[in-house]
Design a protein around this motif. Sequence first.
Motif, short mmCIF file in Angstrom:
data_model
loop_
_atom_site.label_atom_id
_atom_site.label_comp_id
_atom_site.label_asym_id
_atom_site.label_seq_id
_atom_site.Cartn_x
_atom_site.Cartn_y
_atom_site.Cartn_z
N UNK A 139 0.86 -1.18 0.00
CA UNK A 139 0.00 0.00 0.00
C UNK A 139 0.90 1.23 0.00
N UNK A 140 0.51 2.22 -0.81
CA UNK A 140 1.28 3.45 -0.97
C UNK A 140 0.32 4.64 -0.98
N UNK A 141 0.88 5.81 -0.80
CA UNK A 141 0.07 7.02 -0.92
C UNK A 141 -0.44 7.16 -2.35
N UNK A 142 -1.69 7.55 -2.47
CA UNK A 142 -2.28 7.71 -3.81
C UNK A 142 -1.71 8.93 -4.54
N UNK A 143 -1.00 9.80 -3.81
CA UNK A 143 -0.43 11.00 -4.43
C UNK A 143 0.95 10.75 -5.03
N UNK A 144 1.56 9.61 -4.71
CA UNK A 144 2.85 9.26 -5.32
C UNK A 144 2.65 9.07 -6.82
N UNK A 145 3.64 9.45 -7.61
CA UNK A 145 3.54 9.31 -9.05
C UNK A 145 4.23 8.03 -9.52
N UNK A 146 3.43 7.13 -10.09
CA UNK A 146 3.90 5.84 -10.58
C UNK A 146 3.24 5.57 -11.93
N UNK A 147 3.67 4.53 -12.61
CA UNK A 147 2.94 4.07 -13.78
C UNK A 147 1.67 3.35 -13.34
N UNK A 148 0.63 3.45 -14.13
CA UNK A 148 -0.64 2.79 -13.86
C UNK A 148 -0.85 1.67 -14.87
N UNK A 149 -1.39 0.55 -14.41
CA UNK A 149 -1.74 -0.54 -15.33
C UNK A 149 -3.24 -0.45 -15.59
N UNK A 150 -3.60 -0.31 -16.87
CA UNK A 150 -5.00 -0.23 -17.27
C UNK A 150 -5.46 -1.58 -17.83
N UNK A 151 -6.75 -1.83 -17.72
CA UNK A 151 -7.35 -3.08 -18.22
C UNK A 151 -8.61 -2.76 -19.00
#
Length: 241
Positions: free
Chosen positions: A224-236
């Motif tokens: 679990x991480x902060x939702x404000x961190x910037x990461x890549x997102x996996x879409x489906x």
Amino acid sequence: MKRHHIFDTGFYFYSIFALTNGETNLLFKRRENADGKLCMDMDSVFDKTQIYDTSVCLFECAKDSGCKSVFHARDTGNCTGCAASFDISTQPSGQDEGFRYYMQQRCTEGWNNLANSCYYITEQNMNASQGLETCQALNAYPVTVDSEEENNYLKALINSKYTYTDDVRAFFIGFTDNETEDAWAKHGTNDQMIFQDWGISEPNGETRENCVAFYFPSDLKWVDLSCSIELRMICEMEALA
């Protein structure tokens, strides 16, 4: 067949069919690595002659539920449907220099297919809200991992495309406990998480960390991480029928 659109981009050949039986959409992609080969014996679904138009040959495959790919020789009019798709790791057994190869695709270019889903990893890092908007703009949603098979596939996909760096360390997936602490659900719904692959001592962020991600330093276990961190997102999104 009501509509038939051909897009020839050189390296890839696309043909999209809208069929009368349920308006099923089928996408075929040219795969040059299998040109000059041919499926043989039990791998062959049909072998037709005097079909000189590639689009007609592809449509023969589209009409046959057992056909996954096709070899077509425009000069001779031979059209052979195959019961399997072939890529770099799986090659057909036959050889014939006159044939070009087209495989049925269930996902558009840039997406990856497993079973009935297509997956896309964003090219840029973004926070969870931006990732959700990006997926929605693609007519998709943040991936909701429902099984060990899907989880392992996504880990393998990540490992095939990325190595761990400061810029690439985690990948958002579509679960949050924003509504109720420790009640992990799909973004924007009350649908509870039915599969989980948490890392050791995870989740541990309490109300500070309300989003979930594959985490490279933990062998892509979930954290679990902060939702404000910037990461890549996996879409489906749902694959073509």
